[in-house]
Each structure stands twice: as C-alpha cells, then as structure tokens.
Design a protein around this motif. Structure first.
Motif, short mmCIF file in Angstrom:
data_model
loop_
_atom_site.label_atom_id
_atom_site.label_comp_id
_atom_site.label_asym_id
_atom_site.label_seq_id
_atom_site.Cartn_x
_atom_site.Cartn_y
_atom_site.Cartn_z
N ALA A 99 86.48 -13.18 1.10
CA ALA A 99 86.55 -12.15 1.94
C ALA A 99 86.19 -12.09 3.36
O ALA A 99 86.95 -11.66 4.22
N ALA A 103 90.39 -13.71 4.19
CA ALA A 103 91.29 -12.53 4.44
C ALA A 103 91.90 -12.50 5.70
O ALA A 103 92.91 -12.13 6.18
N ALA A 172 87.60 -7.61 2.08
CA ALA A 172 88.44 -8.30 2.47
C ALA A 172 89.39 -7.62 3.10
O ALA A 172 90.29 -7.85 4.08
#
Length: 239
Positions: A99, A103, A172
C-alpha cells in the motif's frame, strides 16, 4: 519386529519429506534473498550513488560501495523481521508495504505508459505525495481490536476498520488516488519531453506488433482480458 520395522520406515519417510520441504523452503528463501540483495545494492550504487553523489569514480570504489550496501541491506532486513513480529501474520505486513510502495508506483507507471503529457517532475511529486497520503491515512486509522502504534493510529484514531486487510486496501486506494491526481496536476504545468524521446516508452507513440495473424488464444489482448476476467471472478467469489 515386522511392526517395528514398518514404523521405522514410516518415520523415516516422514523425516525425508520434512527434509525435502525444509530444503525447498531454504532454497526459495536464498533465491529471493539473493535477488533482493542484488537489486538493492545495484539500485543504490549505480542509480543513486553514482548518478547523484559521486560520479566518475573507479570501478573498485563502486564495488566497495556495493558491498557496504549489501551489508546495510541485510541489517535492515533483520530489523524488518523484528518489525514484522508485531503483526498478526506476514500477509498483513506485506499488504501494508504494498500500500505504501506499490500503489503510488502503479499510478505513476500507468500515467507514464499511457499519457505522453506526463513529466518527470510530476511523476516524482506524485509518487512522493502518494506515499505521504498512505502514511497519513495509516496514522489516522486503526483496525478493530488493535492498539495504536505499529498497526496505525499513531497520530490519532479518526476511523476504525473491521480488519487490518481492510485498512491496508484503503491505504492503497488513498495512495493511488493521491499519486494519480498530483502527477496529473503537476504534469499539466511543467514542460513535457519531446515525443521523439518517448518512442518505446509511451504506448500511443510506440509501433505495435500486428497480432491478427495469430490464433485467438495467442493474442496478448485476449490473454490479458482472460486474466482480468479471472481476477474479477476470484475477487467476487473469495472477496
């Protein structure tokens, strides 16, 4: 005597399988460790140290720096193991790392690959803001039943999620969205690269292979759609 021999054979077979399993696990660990260490010292030595800190040094100097980076990376990995021990399972920690890192990287790569107006300044700022957005969201949220600290809420608890996985997914989402918006905004106000420099990097400026002569199951578009459909189906079934 026959029964004892049979029991010994069964115990030996179990020990043999256990040994094979441990050997496979150790081989997998060593392979992954070697790849990660190599990537770490290469990126640090050639992409960062040589490019921005000390240029035009002899190869021996960079070799020494790579060895130092290897030792430092292993020390960091040992510290990360102690950090991981505070989580319920390793998957929660991996999803948290993804995340924070993957991301915003995903948003940056998407724009860089499919939007020729993306600039380096916009991409860097977007990546940085995406990571900061992930940190801020993690600092203001906490999974249910957890105490504030490594699991989140280290600034304040504004929202409580039902599980660590839910918190990681939303972290994320915030990171991806922030990276995308900041990259777009700054790219629009900074000067883009010439189109001739983006050939082979941006999808719309790169000559594409003609695949109509191939069978349908050998075309990348069909294979990509099949993988996407399978991923959606698995998420609907097990999500």
């Amino acid at each position: 005597m026959i029964l004892l021999s049979a029991q010994n054979c069964v115990a030996g077979a179990r020990a043999h399988r256990l040994g094979l399993g441990l050997t496979a696990l150790m081989a997998s660990f060593m392979s992954g460790m070697a790849g990660n260490v190599t990537a770490f010292n290469t990126v640090w030595t050639y992409d960062l140290y040589q490019s921005y800190i000390k240029r035009d040094a002899p190869d021996g100097h960079y070799l020494t720096m790579g060895r130092i980076a290897t030792v430092g990376g292993i020390i960091l990995s040992v510290g990360a193991a102690y950090f991981a021990a505070h989580f319920n399972n390793i998957m929660d920690l991996l999803q948290l790392v993804f995340a924070f890192v993957n991301a915003p990287l995903f948003a940056t790569f998407l724009l860089g690959m499919f939007w020729k107006r993306t600039t380096g300044h916009g991409a860097f700022a977007g990546l940085l803001c995406g990571t900061l957005a992930a940190a801020l969201h993690h600092a203001l949220s906490l999974p249910r039943g957890m105490t504030a600290g490594l699991a989140g809420g280290w600034i304040d608890v504004v929202h409580i999620y039902p599980s660590e996985m839910a918190q990681n997914f939303w972290t994320a989402i915030f990171a991806w969205t922030a990276a995308m918006l900041v990259t777009i905004a700054l790219s629009l106000v900074t000067r883009p690269r010439a189109e001739k420099d983006l050939v082979g990097l941006v999808y719309s400026l790169t000559p594409r292979e003609v695949t109509t002569a191939k069978a349908w199951y050998a075309r990348p578009v069909h294979l990509g759609l099949a993988v996407l459909a399978a991923a959606i189906a698995l998420n609907l079934v097990f999500g």
